[in-house]
Design a protein around this motif. Sequence first.
Motif, PDB file in Angstrom:
ATOM      1  N   ALA A  17      -4.246  -5.288   1.153  1.00 44.52           N
ATOM      2  CA  ALA A  17      -4.626  -5.055  -0.580  1.00 44.52           C
ATOM      3  C   ALA A  17      -5.324  -6.456  -0.738  1.00 44.52           C
ATOM      4  O   ALA A  17      -5.199  -7.459  -0.436  1.00 44.52           O
TER       5      ALA A  17
ATOM      6  N   ASP B 120      -5.694   0.523  -2.443  1.00 41.57           N
ATOM      7  CA  ASP B 120      -5.846  -0.856  -1.511  1.00 41.57           C
ATOM      8  C   ASP B 120      -6.849  -1.816  -2.075  1.00 41.57           C
ATOM      9  O   ASP B 120      -6.549  -2.901  -2.033  1.00 41.57           O
TER      10      ASP B 120
ATOM     11  N   SER C 133       0.352  -1.414   0.173  1.00 37.86           N
ATOM     12  CA  SER C 133      -0.893  -1.322   1.428  1.00 37.86           C
ATOM     13  C   SER C 133      -0.691  -2.444   2.489  1.00 37.86           C
ATOM     14  O   SER C 133       0.012  -3.666   2.061  1.00 37.86           O
TER      15      SER C 133
ATOM     16  N   VAL D  33      -1.115  -9.521  -1.168  1.00 42.67           N
ATOM     17  CA  VAL D  33      -2.128  -8.984  -1.904  1.00 42.67           C
ATOM     18  C   VAL D  33      -3.064 -10.258  -2.212  1.00 42.67           C
ATOM     19  O   VAL D  33      -2.467 -11.165  -2.767  1.00 42.67           O
TER      20      VAL D  33
ATOM     21  N   LEU E  30      -0.697  -1.699  -4.843  1.00 47.82           N
ATOM     22  CA  LEU E  30      -1.283  -2.727  -3.871  1.00 47.82           C
ATOM     23  C   LEU E  30      -0.270  -3.073  -2.950  1.00 47.82           C
ATOM     24  O   LEU E  30      -0.269  -3.493  -1.743  1.00 47.82           O
TER      25      LEU E  30
ATOM     26  N   ILE F  68      -7.458  -7.853  -4.337  1.00 46.69           N
ATOM     27  CA  ILE F  68      -7.988  -7.786  -5.694  1.00 46.69           C
ATOM     28  C   ILE F  68      -9.254  -8.599  -6.009  1.00 46.69           C
ATOM     29  O   ILE F  68      -9.302 -10.075  -5.551  1.00 46.69           O
TER      30      ILE F  68
END
Length: 268
Positions: A137, A81, A134, A180, A131, A139
Amino acid sequence: MDLQLSGRVAIVTGASKGIGLAIVRGLLDEGARVVAASRTSGPGLDALAGPSLVHVPVDLMDPEAPARVVERAVEAFGRLDVLVNNAGGPPPGATLPRLSFTGPTDDDWREMFEFNLFSVVRAVRAALPHLLESDAAAIVNVSSCNARQPPPMNVDYNAAKAALNNLTKALSEEYAPRGVRVNTVSPGPVRTDWWTKDGGAADVLAEQTGAGRDAVMDKVAPEMMNLSTGRLADPREVADVVALLASPRSASTTGADFAVDSGFAKAV
């Protein structure tokens, strides 16, 4: 505040000490399951051992390493995730600060970008397929205040972090519409091993200024960098911002850069 990270799976690179270790600890405290990537473990990471933590010993200068970390995360916990690209700073074997543009060689520049930019590119490339599966998600790339306000030292490091900020914006534009989110956290000077180890930044500046190493960290460096708070930051202060950005509670935050820099950056 419940950050809604319980049960989620996160990768943290550069996880054995300093900011990375604080990030691992913070995510575990929020109930996340964490895959910690670093060349070695260390007593701080060992103290966190348990069913929610997996350590993967890798050298991110190896182009194949990021993919191995992602593979191990999915193998251990079945999903991914959150990706926190924290590893950065001096490449293995290098010492900062470098006080002049003429200091780093071509090899120094290549290694700096390998460690601070290309390892992130490879980690994101490996993580994205997971990701994208998910439902929340994220980053988080750990950059540096010097990406936006570079001093006349560490020019190779500053340039690599500026490139990381650019990469983060581009990734957000492409992947935030697909679920994401991508953001950066930009620390200023943080009281970590980078400063405190023998031969580290405190010792280098102590030699340059004639002050003691403790005086460098407590007074000389904050004054030299005109830190508004008058002190170096604590790693947990950076980790708390990373955890918030990793959280679904930050669902509308993407493509942003958050400074945790003790007031170093003065520009609006």
